[in-house]
Design a protein around this motif. Sequence first.
Motif, PDB file in Angstrom:
ATOM      1  N   LEU A  51       0.826  -1.210   0.000  1.00 23.30           N
ATOM      2  CA  LEU A  51       0.000   0.000   0.000  1.00 23.30           C
ATOM      3  C   LEU A  51       0.862   1.263   0.000  1.00 23.30           C
ATOM      4  CD1 LEU A  51      -2.836  -0.962   2.521  1.00 23.30           C
ATOM      5  CD2 LEU A  51      -3.057  -0.605   0.044  1.00 23.30           C
ATOM      6  N   ILE A  52       1.927   1.236   0.779  1.00 25.06           N
ATOM      7  CA  ILE A  52       2.837   2.394   0.793  1.00 25.06           C
ATOM      8  C   ILE A  52       3.370   2.648  -0.612  1.00 25.06           C
ATOM      9  CG2 ILE A  52       5.076   3.247   1.597  1.00 25.06           C
ATOM     10  CD1 ILE A  52       4.501   1.736   4.250  1.00 25.06           C
ATOM     11  N   GLY A  53       3.853   1.594  -1.262  1.00 28.25           N
ATOM     12  CA  GLY A  53       4.369   1.740  -2.624  1.00 28.25           C
ATOM     13  C   GLY A  53       3.308   2.194  -3.602  1.00 28.25           C
ATOM     14  N   LEU A  54       2.111   1.644  -3.482  1.00 31.34           N
ATOM     15  CA  LEU A  54       1.021   2.015  -4.382  1.00 31.34           C
ATOM     16  C   LEU A  54       0.638   3.472  -4.212  1.00 31.34           C
ATOM     17  CD1 LEU A  54      -1.123   1.078  -6.435  1.00 31.34           C
ATOM     18  CD2 LEU A  54      -2.591   0.561  -4.468  1.00 31.34           C
ATOM     19  N   LEU A  57       3.265   5.642  -5.714  1.00 34.16           N
ATOM     20  CA  LEU A  57       3.148   5.584  -7.171  1.00 34.16           C
ATOM     21  C   LEU A  57       1.982   6.429  -7.676  1.00 34.16           C
ATOM     22  CD1 LEU A  57       4.215   4.188  -9.784  1.00 34.16           C
ATOM     23  CD2 LEU A  57       2.491   2.434  -9.376  1.00 34.16           C
ATOM     24  N   LEU A  58       0.858   6.365  -6.986  1.00 35.42           N
ATOM     25  CA  LEU A  58      -0.326   7.128  -7.386  1.00 35.42           C
ATOM     26  C   LEU A  58      -0.293   8.572  -6.887  1.00 35.42           C
ATOM     27  CD1 LEU A  58      -3.078   4.434  -6.701  1.00 35.42           C
ATOM     28  CD2 LEU A  58      -2.083   5.088  -8.906  1.00 35.42           C
ATOM     29  N   LYS A  59       0.730   8.891  -6.123  1.00 37.08           N
ATOM     30  CA  LYS A  59       0.885  10.227  -5.534  1.00 37.08           C
ATOM     31  C   LYS A  59      -0.334  10.624  -4.709  1.00 37.08           C
ATOM     32  CE  LYS A  59       4.018  12.039  -9.092  1.00 37.08           C
ATOM     33  NZ  LYS A  59       4.747  10.890  -9.275  1.00 37.08           N
ATOM     34  N   LYS A  60      -0.795   9.657  -3.913  1.00 37.70           N
ATOM     35  CA  LYS A  60      -1.929   9.905  -3.018  1.00 37.70           C
ATOM     36  C   LYS A  60      -1.416   9.942  -1.596  1.00 37.70           C
ATOM     37  CE  LYS A  60      -5.725   8.201  -5.689  1.00 37.70           C
ATOM     38  NZ  LYS A  60      -7.058   7.625  -5.588  1.00 37.70           N
ATOM     39  N   ASN A  61      -1.825  10.968  -0.879  1.00 42.49           N
ATOM     40  CA  ASN A  61      -1.450  11.091   0.521  1.00 42.49           C
ATOM     41  C   ASN A  61      -2.586  11.798   1.237  1.00 42.49           C
ATOM     42  OD1 ASN A  61      -0.095  10.988   2.891  1.00 42.49           O
ATOM     43  ND2 ASN A  61       1.365  12.613   2.401  1.00 42.49           N
ATOM     44  N   GLY A  62      -3.088  11.174   2.232  1.00 46.66           N
ATOM     45  CA  GLY A  62      -4.182  11.759   2.991  1.00 46.66           C
ATOM     46  C   GLY A  62      -4.509  10.861   4.171  1.00 46.66           C
ATOM     47  N   MET A  63      -5.548  11.238   4.855  1.00 49.44           N
ATOM     48  CA  MET A  63      -5.952  10.490   6.030  1.00 49.44           C
ATOM     49  C   MET A  63      -6.349   9.056   5.666  1.00 49.44           C
ATOM     50  SD  MET A  63      -6.190  10.518   9.165  1.00 49.44           S
ATOM     51  CE  MET A  63      -7.022  11.061  10.588  1.00 49.44           C
ATOM     52  N   ALA A  68      -5.299   3.225   5.998  1.00 52.14           N
ATOM     53  CA  ALA A  68      -5.153   1.927   5.323  1.00 52.14           C
ATOM     54  C   ALA A  68      -3.797   1.299   5.648  1.00 52.14           C
ATOM     55  CB  ALA A  68      -5.312   2.089   3.819  1.00 52.14           C
ATOM     56  N   ILE A  69      -2.764   2.117   5.672  1.00 52.32           N
ATOM     57  CA  ILE A  69      -1.423   1.610   5.981  1.00 52.32           C
ATOM     58  C   ILE A  69      -1.336   1.158   7.432  1.00 52.32           C
ATOM     59  CG2 ILE A  69       1.007   2.277   6.237  1.00 52.32           C
ATOM     60  CD1 ILE A  69       0.492   4.162   3.765  1.00 52.32           C
ATOM     61  N   TRP A  70      -1.789   1.999   8.354  1.00 47.99           N
ATOM     62  CA  TRP A  70      -1.643   1.674   9.770  1.00 47.99           C
ATOM     63  C   TRP A  70      -2.556   0.535  10.217  1.00 47.99           C
ATOM     64  CZ3 TRP A  70       2.381   2.786  12.529  1.00 47.99           C
ATOM     65  CH2 TRP A  70       3.177   3.851  12.134  1.00 47.99           C
ATOM     66  N   VAL A  71      -3.710   0.386   9.560  1.00 47.32           N
ATOM     67  CA  VAL A  71      -4.622  -0.704   9.911  1.00 47.32           C
ATOM     68  C   VAL A  71      -4.011  -2.056   9.563  1.00 47.32           C
ATOM     69  CG1 VAL A  71      -6.825  -1.770   9.179  1.00 47.32           C
ATOM     70  CG2 VAL A  71      -6.760   0.609   9.902  1.00 47.32           C
ATOM     71  N   THR A  72      -3.110  -2.076   8.603  1.00 44.38           N
ATOM     72  CA  THR A  72      -2.431  -3.330   8.263  1.00 44.38           C
ATOM     73  C   THR A  72      -1.081  -3.457   8.967  1.00 44.38           C
ATOM     74  OG1 THR A  72      -1.543  -2.282   6.255  1.00 44.38           O
ATOM     75  CG2 THR A  72      -3.562  -3.585   6.024  1.00 44.38           C
ATOM     76  N   TYR A  73      -0.392  -2.356   9.163  1.00 44.61           N
ATOM     77  CA  TYR A  73       0.956  -2.403   9.735  1.00 44.61           C
ATOM     78  C   TYR A  73       0.947  -2.801  11.216  1.00 44.61           C
ATOM     79  CZ  TYR A  73       5.602  -0.984  11.241  1.00 44.61           C
ATOM     80  OH  TYR A  73       6.857  -0.982  11.774  1.00 44.61           O
TER      81      TYR A  73
END
Length: 86
Positions: A51-54, A57-63, A68-73
């Motif tokens: 997800l971090i890489g995706l 790549l998509l240049k998406k950053n937001g809450m 999504a990252i922290w719920v899996t990490y």
Amino acid sequence: FVIFAFIVKIKDDTKIVPFYAIVLITSVINTFFFSKVAFIGGLLFFISDSLIGLFILLKKNGMNTQVAIWVTYVPAQILLLTSLML
């Protein structure tokens, strides 16, 4: 990524991704042979890093991306650490 790029002297992140993907995949395979708990943690960690890489790549950053990252990490780390105690 930066440390790995420094070691192998690769400056383009797109060339590093396949190597890092191989490391992640082999790590998940390795956790499969350790325990089910470790394997689930390894899969979640793989999803988290993917997800971090995706998102990069998509240049998406937001809450939403961070959630999504922290719920899996976080569960991945808990499961991996717990698997050592079982």
